[in-house]
Write an enzyme that holds these catalytic residues in place. Structure first.
Site, short mmCIF file in Angstrom:
data_model
loop_
_atom_site.label_atom_id
_atom_site.label_comp_id
_atom_site.label_asym_id
_atom_site.label_seq_id
_atom_site.Cartn_x
_atom_site.Cartn_y
_atom_site.Cartn_z
CG HIS A 1 -2.10 -0.96 1.06
ND1 HIS A 1 -3.24 -0.67 0.36
CD2 HIS A 1 -2.26 -2.22 1.53
CE1 HIS A 1 -4.06 -1.72 0.41
NE2 HIS A 1 -3.48 -2.68 1.11
CB SER B 1 -9.47 -16.57 -21.92
OG SER B 1 -9.33 -17.27 -20.70
CB SER C 1 0.07 -8.94 -9.99
OG SER C 1 -0.47 -7.82 -10.65
CB SER C 2 -3.48 -13.32 -12.49
OG SER C 2 -4.71 -12.82 -12.04
CG ASP D 1 0.52 -5.28 -9.20
OD1 ASP D 1 1.36 -5.28 -8.28
OD2 ASP D 1 -0.70 -5.36 -9.00
CE1 TYR E 1 -4.95 -0.65 -3.73
CE2 TYR E 1 -6.34 0.79 -5.05
CZ TYR E 1 -5.11 0.25 -4.76
OH TYR E 1 -4.02 0.63 -5.52
P1 ADP Z 1 -4.90 -10.62 -9.18
O1 ADP Z 1 -4.60 -10.38 -7.73
O2 ADP Z 1 -4.58 -12.03 -9.54
O3 ADP Z 1 -4.30 -9.61 -10.09
P2 ADP Z 1 -7.34 -9.36 -10.06
O4 ADP Z 1 -8.70 -9.45 -9.48
O5 ADP Z 1 -6.65 -8.06 -10.06
O6 ADP Z 1 -6.48 -10.48 -9.31
O7 ADP Z 1 -7.36 -9.85 -11.57
C1 ADP Z 1 -7.94 -11.08 -11.91
C2 ADP Z 1 -8.62 -11.00 -13.27
O8 ADP Z 1 -7.61 -10.90 -14.32
C3 ADP Z 1 -9.42 -12.23 -13.61
O9 ADP Z 1 -10.73 -12.15 -13.07
C4 ADP Z 1 -9.41 -12.20 -15.14
O10 ADP Z 1 -10.37 -11.30 -15.64
C5 ADP Z 1 -8.01 -11.67 -15.44
N1 ADP Z 1 -7.10 -12.84 -15.56
C6 ADP Z 1 -6.12 -13.20 -14.74
N2 ADP Z 1 -5.50 -14.33 -15.13
C7 ADP Z 1 -6.12 -14.73 -16.24
C8 ADP Z 1 -5.97 -15.83 -17.13
N3 ADP Z 1 -5.05 -16.79 -16.92
N4 ADP Z 1 -6.79 -15.90 -18.20
C9 ADP Z 1 -7.72 -14.94 -18.42
N5 ADP Z 1 -7.93 -13.89 -17.62
C10 ADP Z 1 -7.15 -13.77 -16.54
MG MG Z 2 -4.64 -7.51 -10.00
#
Ligand code: ADP
Ligand code: MG
Length: 394
Positions: free
Chosen positions: A40, A73, A130-131, A176, A226
């Protein structure tokens, strides 16, 4: 390079099945990230200490004729088509993380022609690794290469952040996307979120491991709280400015300045500000520890970070606190703290390599007893940022 070749091979195969074999298929690996310390602090113009890891989203991308683009996807089992010249929001949330990239590139003056994209990954979604940035920055990198846009990595990170802020609608900081694009093998990235100056600090220790423990709690409060925390920090800066200090963010505030206006701010706002000042100091402390090979010092700072997030910033939850508290009984754990926005997601643990097995057993047993399930646990290695994949298997 450590990579999940079964996923990238599947992505490539599916691309060929859907769009045909194309000598221009670009394969990109776009990693998740951990953050050793500095939580943060990014939106307060402060310091963070992240690194990309060996979990990633893998992309196959190639130019298409005309302006129509297709994105698939594999993890969501869905496809979406849109006009790259007119990127509008989709009702499929996952698609907006990609369409937003086309929009910010277009707004920045780049001509984005049609492209085909297939992707899948092994970064746990919504766990604080941070996907989302891996998806955004991975596509931004791939389009930059494939369409030959000539954008530098730092600018790509800014554009990917802008897309998440403005198109997806999440007010995330720059950490990120920056970690995704700028990380280097076996080092952590000390990033000044105000100037975007950065420094690599080596971290190559075979005797230490980072282990993530996933509470399995999805951060339902995270988005709303947040924004509340951001407003509280802004209220703190406003009170300090009212007192005559010429500051733009908490990053610039000294302890003395904060104490001078303590009575003029809400006690909750004071607590939030104290945490941010202390956390920024801890990031600098962590840098010194790393440079001096003082890993137990680093671990102590991680525990202090968690304590601040729990009692002053108030963004933990019982499951996160349990996972951190449980480490006190386990030998070979140097530090532990919650990581990410909070209210769920993962804890980050610094564990001696020889103690990892017992760590996993003991954490699994405690969590099972108190919460009713064994948490997913991931050992992770520090890896370079997003890049094209060479010598990809056919
Ligand atoms: P994180 O903490 O993992 O960043 P977020 O809520 O910020 O979580 O982001 C998650 C979103 O990012 C998912 O709901 C989806 O929309 C997108 N996302 C992440 N990974 C994938 C993936 N492997 N394939 C498709 N979309 C994804
Ligand atoms: Mg995220």
């Amino acid at each position: 390079m450590e990579q999940n070749s079964s996923i990238s091979n599947l992505v490539r195969k599916e691309f060929i099945r859907l769009h045909g074999a194309n000598e221009k298929i670009l394969m990109v690996r776009s990693p998740g990230r951990i953050n050793l310390i500095g939580e943060h602090t990014d939106y307060n113009d402060g310091f963070v200490l992240p690194s990309a890891i060996d979990r990633a989203v893998y992309f196959a991308v190639a130019p298409a004729a005309g302006s129509e683009s297709s994105i698939t996807s594999l993890d969501f089992g869905e496809s979406h088509r849109f006009d790259s010249r007119n990127p509008v929001k989709s009702d499929k949330p996952w698609a907006n993380y990609l369409i937003g990239i086309v929009e910010v590139l277009t707004k920045a003056g780049h001509r984005v022609n049609g492209f085909n994209c297939v992707y899948a990954g092994d970064i746990p979604i919504g766990s604080g690794l941070s996907s989302s940035a891996a998806v955004e920055a991975g596509l931004a990198f791939a389009l930059n290469k494939t369409l030959d846009l000539g954008i530098e990595r730092v600018e790509l990170a800014r554009l990917a952040q802008k897309s998440e802020n403005e198109f997806v609608g999440v007010r995330c900081g720059i950490m990120d996307q920056f970690a995704n694009l700028l990380s280097r093998q076996e080092s952590v990235l000390l990033l000044d979120c105000r100037s975007l100056e950065y420094e690599y600090i080596p971290f190559a220790r075979e005797d230490l491991r980072f282990v993530l423990c996933d509470t399995g709690v999805k951060h339902s409060l995270a988005a709303s709280e947040y924004n509340v925390r951001r407003s509280e920090c802004e209220a703190g800066v406003a009170a300090i400015r009212n007192h005559g200090a010429n500051v733009k963010s908490l990053r610039e505030v000294t302890r003395e300045e904060l104490e001078l206006c303590r009575d003029e701010m809400d006690s909750v706002v004071y607590k939030r500000c104290s945490y941010v000042l202390e956390e920024n100091a801890r990031v600098k402390g962590a840098r010194n520890c790393l440079l001096q090979d003082d890993y137990s010092g680093l671990g102590t700072l991680m525990y202090a970070s968690h304590e601040g997030l729990k009692s002053k910033y108030e963004v933990t939850c019982p499951e996160l606190d349990l996972l951190v508290d449980a480490t006190a009984q386990i030998d070979g754990v140097l530090g532990a703290r919650m990581m990410g926005g909070g209210f769920g997601g993962c804890t980050l643990n610094l564990v001696q390599t020889g103690a990892v097995k017992e760590f996993k057993r003991a954490i699994g047993e405690t969590y099972l007893r108190k919460i009713g399930r064994v948490p997913p646990m991931y050992e992770c290695r520090l890896m370079p940022g997003t890049n094209r994949m060479n010598n990809h298997e056919e």
